[in-house]
Write an enzyme that holds these catalytic residues in place. Structure first.
Site, mmCIF file in Angstrom:
data_model
loop_
_atom_site.group_PDB
_atom_site.id
_atom_site.type_symbol
_atom_site.label_atom_id
_atom_site.label_comp_id
_atom_site.label_asym_id
_atom_site.label_seq_id
_atom_site.Cartn_x
_atom_site.Cartn_y
_atom_site.Cartn_z
ATOM 1 N N GLY A 1 -8.399 -2.652 -4.875
ATOM 2 C CA GLY A 1 -8.570 -2.021 -6.181
ATOM 3 C C GLY A 1 -8.968 -2.976 -7.288
ATOM 4 C CB SER B 1 -13.003 -4.600 -3.599
ATOM 5 O OG SER B 1 -11.904 -4.584 -4.494
ATOM 6 C CD GLU C 1 -2.208 1.017 -3.692
ATOM 7 O OE1 GLU C 1 -2.176 2.209 -3.356
ATOM 8 O OE2 GLU C 1 -3.268 0.402 -3.928
ATOM 9 C CG ASN D 1 -5.433 5.036 0.849
ATOM 10 O OD1 ASN D 1 -4.881 6.106 0.580
ATOM 11 N ND2 ASN D 1 -4.903 3.858 0.548
ATOM 12 C CG HIS E 1 -1.770 1.052 1.219
ATOM 13 N ND1 HIS E 1 -1.649 0.600 -0.071
ATOM 14 C CD2 HIS E 1 -3.097 1.122 1.470
ATOM 15 C CE1 HIS E 1 -2.859 0.417 -0.579
ATOM 16 N NE2 HIS E 1 -3.754 0.726 0.342
ATOM 17 C CE LYS F 1 -5.998 2.792 -3.100
ATOM 18 N NZ LYS F 1 -5.820 1.460 -3.582
ATOM 19 C CD GLU G 1 -6.096 -1.820 2.985
ATOM 20 O OE1 GLU G 1 -7.143 -1.243 2.768
ATOM 21 O OE2 GLU G 1 -5.006 -1.417 2.560
#
Ligand code: PEP
Length: 249
Positions: free
Chosen positions: A173, A212, A98, A10, A96, A12, A167
């Site tokens: 991240g 991560s 985010e 991904n 996701h 992003k 996740e």
């Protein structure tokens, strides 16, 4: 029986069209002999077309990071599944963290998107995961259960055509992954939930871990049979690093 394991990148909001071209040209030879696992790149929308052209006839699949559920019309700034499909993409990441936490997507909206991805004949990767305060208050399973129940509502019969990414939000991240043992525990819970939602499913959904993942820790996750693949953000931005993850197990 779970299908081939899936290692997904991904990117992003990273990489222009020319950066995408450079990455893919470097990446293809690094993984060209790998056929016992699925490899997926999810670049930003603007790079989908060029990525689709470069990945044609390779062992690397293409996916989008998001979509809108309507077919066309007055939805300024949105991207439809027909638009995505024509680039050669076969996967779409939906929900996701985010999208959920920066852009306010809720489970109902995510459910509409997962449904639309299926209707378009593409394969959704539905992301679920708890925030740090939710883990600390001991409600991880409850949070994931709600995300799965609403996210898959009305489409339970198609569960085999959907992959799930676990996740944990606090691991994305941050450089601080979940322990493989904690991930495995949630993965087992997700597998049980999928069975409850559709007792007739064959179990073809892959349950990926994301948060991560790096070349140094990928094999620690992949040694557990409950973990059927990885969704990788930061460490997928470099072709060498992502190819090491792909080949880590
Ligand atoms: C992600 O964006 O899905 C992700 C897992 O990011 P990172 O690998 O950077 O934690």
């Amino acid at each position: 029986m779970v299908a081939m394991r899936l290692i997904a990148a991904n990117w992003k909001m990273n990489k222009t069209i020319s950066e995408t071209e450079e990455y893919i040209k470097n990446f293809i030879p690094l993984v060209k002999d790998i056929n016992d696992r699925e490899i997926l790149l999810c670049p930003p929308f603007t790079s989908l077309q060029v990525a689709g052209e470069l990945l044609k006839d390779t062992n690397i699949k293409l996916g989008a990071q998001n979509c809108f559920y309507e077919k066309k019309g007055a939805f300024t700034g949105e991207i439809s599944l027909d638009m995505i499909k024509e680039t050669g993409a076969s996967y779409v990441i939906v929900g996701h963290s985010e999208r959920r936490h920066i852009f306010g997507e809720d489970d109902e909206l995510i459910n509409k998107k997962v449904t639309a991805v299926l209707e378009a004949g593409l394969r959704p990767i539905l992301c679920v995961g708890e925030k740090l305060e939710e883990r600390n208050s001991g409600i991880t399973f409850k949070v994931v259960e709600t995300q799965l129940k609403i996210g898959l509502s009305g489409i339970e019969e198609y569960i085999d055509r959907i992959d799930i990414a676990y996740e944990p939000v606090w691991a994305i991240g941050t450089g601080v992954p979940a322990t493989p043992e904690d991930a495995k525990e949630v993965h087992s819970f997700i597998r049980e939930m999928l069975k409850k939602l559709n007792p007739d499913a064959k179990g073809d959904s892959r349950i990926l871990y994301g948060g991560s993942v790096k070349p140094e820790n990928a094999s620690e996750f992949m040694k557990y049979e409950e973990i059927n693949g990885l969704l990788v953000g930061t460490a997928s931005l470099d072709p060498d690093s992502f190819s090491k993850i792909v080949k880590s197990f």
